[in-house]
Design a protein around this motif. Structure first.
Motif, PDB file in Angstrom:
ATOM      1  N   SER A  86     -19.792 -21.192   6.959  1.00  0.00           N
ATOM      2  CA  SER A  86     -19.297 -21.038   5.591  1.00  0.00           C
ATOM      3  C   SER A  86     -17.981 -20.268   5.623  1.00  0.00           C
ATOM      4  O   SER A  86     -17.467 -19.929   6.701  1.00  0.00           O
ATOM      5  CB  SER A  86     -20.332 -20.306   4.720  1.00  0.00           C
ATOM      6  N   GLN A  87     -17.458 -19.986   4.436  1.00  0.00           N
ATOM      7  CA  GLN A  87     -16.249 -19.183   4.314  1.00  0.00           C
ATOM      8  C   GLN A  87     -16.612 -17.805   3.772  1.00  0.00           C
ATOM      9  O   GLN A  87     -17.542 -17.653   2.981  1.00  0.00           O
ATOM     10  CB  GLN A  87     -15.247 -19.863   3.385  1.00  0.00           C
ATOM     11  N   LEU A 100     -20.686 -14.672   1.860  1.00  0.00           N
ATOM     12  CA  LEU A 100     -20.246 -16.044   2.083  1.00  0.00           C
ATOM     13  C   LEU A 100     -20.087 -16.808   0.773  1.00  0.00           C
ATOM     14  O   LEU A 100     -20.763 -16.518  -0.224  1.00  0.00           O
ATOM     15  CB  LEU A 100     -21.251 -16.785   2.967  1.00  0.00           C
ATOM     16  N   LEU A 102     -21.152 -19.652   0.482  1.00  0.00           N
ATOM     17  CA  LEU A 102     -22.403 -20.396   0.440  1.00  0.00           C
ATOM     18  C   LEU A 102     -23.452 -19.625  -0.368  1.00  0.00           C
ATOM     19  O   LEU A 102     -24.225 -18.830   0.167  1.00  0.00           O
ATOM     20  CB  LEU A 102     -22.902 -20.661   1.859  1.00  0.00           C
ATOM     21  N   PRO A 143     -12.982 -19.060   7.405  1.00  0.00           N
ATOM     22  CA  PRO A 143     -14.243 -19.704   7.808  1.00  0.00           C
ATOM     23  C   PRO A 143     -14.856 -19.003   9.012  1.00  0.00           C
ATOM     24  O   PRO A 143     -14.137 -18.585   9.936  1.00  0.00           O
ATOM     25  CB  PRO A 143     -13.804 -21.123   8.167  1.00  0.00           C
ATOM     26  N   THR A 173     -11.372 -24.810   8.410  1.00  0.00           N
ATOM     27  CA  THR A 173     -12.529 -24.829   7.531  1.00  0.00           C
ATOM     28  C   THR A 173     -13.367 -26.069   7.775  1.00  0.00           C
ATOM     29  O   THR A 173     -12.859 -27.183   7.828  1.00  0.00           O
ATOM     30  CB  THR A 173     -12.085 -24.788   6.055  1.00  0.00           C
ATOM     31  N   PRO A 176     -19.782 -26.505   4.607  1.00  0.00           N
ATOM     32  CA  PRO A 176     -20.870 -25.527   4.710  1.00  0.00           C
ATOM     33  C   PRO A 176     -22.108 -26.166   5.318  1.00  0.00           C
ATOM     34  O   PRO A 176     -22.451 -27.304   5.000  1.00  0.00           O
ATOM     35  CB  PRO A 176     -21.102 -25.091   3.259  1.00  0.00           C
TER      36      PRO A 176
END
Length: 231
Positions: A86-87, A100, A102, A143, A173, A176
């Protein structure tokens, strides 16, 4: 009268490999966009439910960006690790956590965590934190890939904890993704779809919809060897 005979597949291996390669390059059906050397068999929601009901199962969940809807769910072979991609939206260097994109999930880290950057496979915690903080300060959401060892049993669906033993800052990136062990406790049918069902992991209610591709993945997509019985 039925006649059984056993034939070695060794002579068919080359032809089988070529056929699989051709199918992998030209496939247009469900799951064809996965790439790599994985070959999957489509599963229905009820088949997926039954699989989880049999016990601990490792799955890979690929999510649509910006939400908690599963684009793909793959039943995979056992692995020694669980993984989250995820980022990062925030970092707390005192608590040792990153938040995150996410679902707002938090990943913890500490003295037992290995830190990596795109250019170095081992950096200090301070260096890694500085790289994350620098990216966030410039308006980016860097990411990462967080990994931990496989737990002894699937984590309770509402337990949001995840302590990484390996944290990797990535240079690009990716979508997810969650790779995790689950069982029947993580799956719940929905009485009035949509969605068709909910898969709860790390306290994230992930929706399985009519657009979700569910499959049983064959690791490596290899050609079987040895012998097989034909009827």
């Amino acid at each position: 009268m039925s006649k059984y005979f056993t034939r070695s597949l060794s002579g068919l291996a080359l032809a089988g490999s070529a056929l699989l390669a051709a199918c992998g390059s030209d496939a247009t059906g469900p799951g064809a966009g996965n790439g790599g050397s994985q070959f999957g068999s489509p599963m229905s929601v009820s088949q997926f439910d039954s699989t989880l009901g049999a016990g601990s199962t490792r799955i890979e969940i690929k999510l649509l960006a910006g939400g908690l809807e599963a684009r793909e769910v793959h039943v995979e072979a056992d692995d020694a690790e669980e993984k989250i991609v995820s980022q990062v939206t925030a970092i707390d260097t005192v608590a040792g956590t990153v938040t995150l994109a996410l679902g707002g999930m938090q990943v913890s880290y500490g003295s037992g965590t290995r830190f990596r950057t795109p250019s170095d496979s081992r950096v200090t915690r301070a260096e890694w934190e500085a790289a994350i903080a620098g990216a966030l300060g410039s308006g980016q959401q860097p990411p990462i890939e967080a990994r931990r060892n496989q737990p002894g049993q699937p984590q309770a669906p509402t337990d949001a904890s995840f302590t990484a033993n390996d944290l990797r800052l990535e240079d690009k990136t990716d979508e997810p993704k969650i790779e995790v062990y689950v069982d029947a406790d993580n799956f719940q049918d929905v009485a009035s779809p949509p969605p068709l069902a909910t898969l709860t992991v790390f306290n994230l209610p992930i929706e399985i919809t009519s657009g979700t591709e569910i499959s049983l993945t064959t690791p490596g997509g290899g050609v079987p060897s040895g012998s097989v019985e034909f009827e």
